[in-house]
Design an enzyme around this catalytic site. Structure first.
Site, mmCIF file in Angstrom:
data_model
loop_
_atom_site.group_PDB
_atom_site.id
_atom_site.type_symbol
_atom_site.label_atom_id
_atom_site.label_comp_id
_atom_site.label_asym_id
_atom_site.label_seq_id
_atom_site.Cartn_x
_atom_site.Cartn_y
_atom_site.Cartn_z
ATOM 1 N N CYS A 35 0.629 -1.307 -0.043
ATOM 2 C CA CYS A 35 -0.141 0.102 0.000
ATOM 3 C C CYS A 35 0.711 1.213 0.009
ATOM 4 C CB CYS A 35 -0.897 -0.117 1.044
ATOM 5 S SG CYS A 35 -2.552 1.026 0.792
ATOM 6 N N HIS B 64 -3.543 -5.622 1.413
ATOM 7 C CA HIS B 64 -3.413 -5.916 2.658
ATOM 8 C C HIS B 64 -3.681 -7.115 3.147
ATOM 9 C CE1 HIS B 64 -2.174 -1.679 4.042
ATOM 10 N NE2 HIS B 64 -3.232 -1.270 3.482
#
Length: 490
Positions: A332, A430
């Site tokens: 991310c 994630h």
């Protein structure tokens, strides 16, 4: 309407989150439909709900303990700190704006109706709502704007159990001091207390329990001994700085820089369980150590954390690591940092503009647009292993590097980028390391040895069961649940 019980603390990080999770698992064992609720949470560790919202990961773990799907109503107000004095405000799963700490007090009148609305929906669909407070019950200086502790409890007349952490020391003063600071109408809600994280023979604290009961008039629900198995559960509020285990000859050394605004660091939890892995969380002020793999984790403020990264000299350490042939994975915000440039034309994270990235991937990121909040599955292309997790980011990453994606998602979308030699990669997913097959393949690729299979999801379930067993043995559960069912009169 359901019964409810609110677990408040004498301070932050006294163990409220895990106590609620353990009580939820106990209630489910007794045939109750139980739902977790936290009026206001402050955390950069968030989970994606099935309807595309986000809530604190503590409530996600509690929902898992209760065996129910995630709902934005479980955490109607989530504050995600971006600076030391300001935070993003997420209301019922959606971003509602940003506020400085001093401004946020004025949000109470617009937030409390949403909090009560969410609570009412949960209460209408369950037998028991377990409510978690935030911070300290006795922050009387913040009472006027409080929606998280007694500000909420007094409105719904929730029975309260107060938790103190004896491992910190001073737990008698914590309890008696809290009693001294609260007004009578709030004291009437407190049904008793729990002493948490006791090391040693709990009988040695019998005199302490008597002292607290005498000075407060509250009932003791019990003393909870220290539980090592709790370390196997995802942490929400603090990165653990444990000394890494010795992985033995040929083991895998992984280093993770601790950004100032590190987010969703529970992505790393599955790696900690691997006997062949030594995971080092590197605090500010220390150089990145020699390692096989460096993971750049998520960040709530990518541009600010990139500047922080450089201020520590970690960019120099990372460049040396790559020259030595080391591997790098960015998740991310960490993925965004690995590119050539990060643009913020609308000032999403601060002053509008652009900053150079670390230049290890041939991509560029433009911040802006709607936040991506998606649960998804896919395949890690190099290993062919299945992965699953969630996206939670603002911005779009493009560039030649994306022609070599790290992942292929289930809907056909590519995700992430890989360098020309395959040693540097990044993606938005994630939960990547929670995929047992991918984690094992990664360890084997870096060590030459296939690790002993570990079922990460099963280990979390086992830890929740161990937590419930632990609380059953330590607490007067019947009295706690009876307190939940007992009406509290105004």
């Amino acid at each position: 309407m359901a019964s409810c019980l609110m677990v408040m603390g004498t301070g932050s990080d006294v163990g409220k989150s895990l106590l609620v999770a353990g009580l939820a698992r106990i209630a489910v064992r007794r045939g109750l439909k139980v739902l977790p609720f936290k009026p206001q949470n402050m955390s950069n560790n968030a989970a994606v709900t099935a309807d595309g919202g986000e809530i604190g990961r503590a409530q996600a773990l509690q929902a898992r303990a209760a065996g129910v799907p995630l709902s934005v109503d479980m955490n109607p107000v989530l504050l995600k700190p971006q600076t030391d004095i300001g935070a993003q405000v997420v209301v019922q799963g959606r971003m509602a704006g940003t506020a400085r700490a001093a401004e946020y007090r004025g949000w109470r009148d617009r937030l409390m109706p949403k909090v009560l609305e969410s609570f009412a929906r949960l209460a209408a669909g369950s037998d028991l709502v377990l409510i978690e407070g935030a911070g300290s019950v006795s922050e009387v200086n913040l009472r006027a704007g409080d929606i998280a502790n007694m500000g909420f409890a007094t409105l719904v007349r929730a029975p309260v159990v107060l938790v103190g952490d004896i491992d910190r020391g001073g737990v008698i003063a914590q309890m008696v001091g809290s009693h001294a600071l609260l007004p009578e109408d709030e004291l009437s809600l407190i049904k008793g207390f729990i002493i948490n994280r006791f090391r040693g023979d709990v009988r040695l604290f019998d005199g302490g329990l008597t002292e607290i009961e005498t000075r407060t008039g509250w009932k003791s629900f019990g003393v909870v001994p220290w539980l090592p198995a709790a370390a196997r559960l995802p942490a929400e509020d603090a990165v653990a700085l444990d000394t890494p285990r010795d992985p033995g000859p040929g083991g895998l050394k992984i280093a993770v820089p601790m950004f100032a605004r590190i987010a969703n660091f529970d992505d790393l939890d599955p790696l900690k369980l691997e006997p062949q892995v030594a995971l080092t969380m590197v605090p500010p002020g220390q150089p990145l150590p020699v390692a096989d793999l460096i993971v750049l984790p998520g960040s709530k403020a990518t541009i600010a954390d990139l500047a922080f990264f450089r201020a520590q000299g970690w960019d120099v350490d990372l460049a040396a690591h790559v020259r030595r042939g080391g591997r790098v994975i960015g998740i991310c915000g960490g993925y965004q940092m690995l590119g050539r440039v990060i643009e913020d034309p609308d000032g999403i994270e601060g002053p509008a503009g652009a900053v150079p990235g670390l230049g290890l991937l041939d991509v560029e990121t433009r911040l802006g647009g709607d936040k991506a909040l998606i649960e998804t599955t896919g395949t890690e292309i190099t290993t062919g292993a299945a992965v699953r997790g969630y996206e939670m980011h603002v911005g779009v990453t493009t560039g030649p590097g994306t022609a070599r994606p790290m992942l292929r998602l289930a809907d056909g979308r590519p995700d992430g980028a890989t360098g020309h030699d395959g040693r540097v990669a990044g993606c938005y997913l994630h939960g990547l390391f929670g995929a047992d097959g991918y984690r094992a393949a990664l360890i084997e690729a870096l060590t030459g040895r296939r690790p002993v299979p570990i079922d990460y999801e099963a280990s979390v379930e086992a830890a929740l069961d161990a937590l419930a067993d632990h609380l059953e043995a330590a607490l007067d559960i019947e009295a706690l649940f009876a307190a939940a069912a007992e009406p509290v009169l105004p």
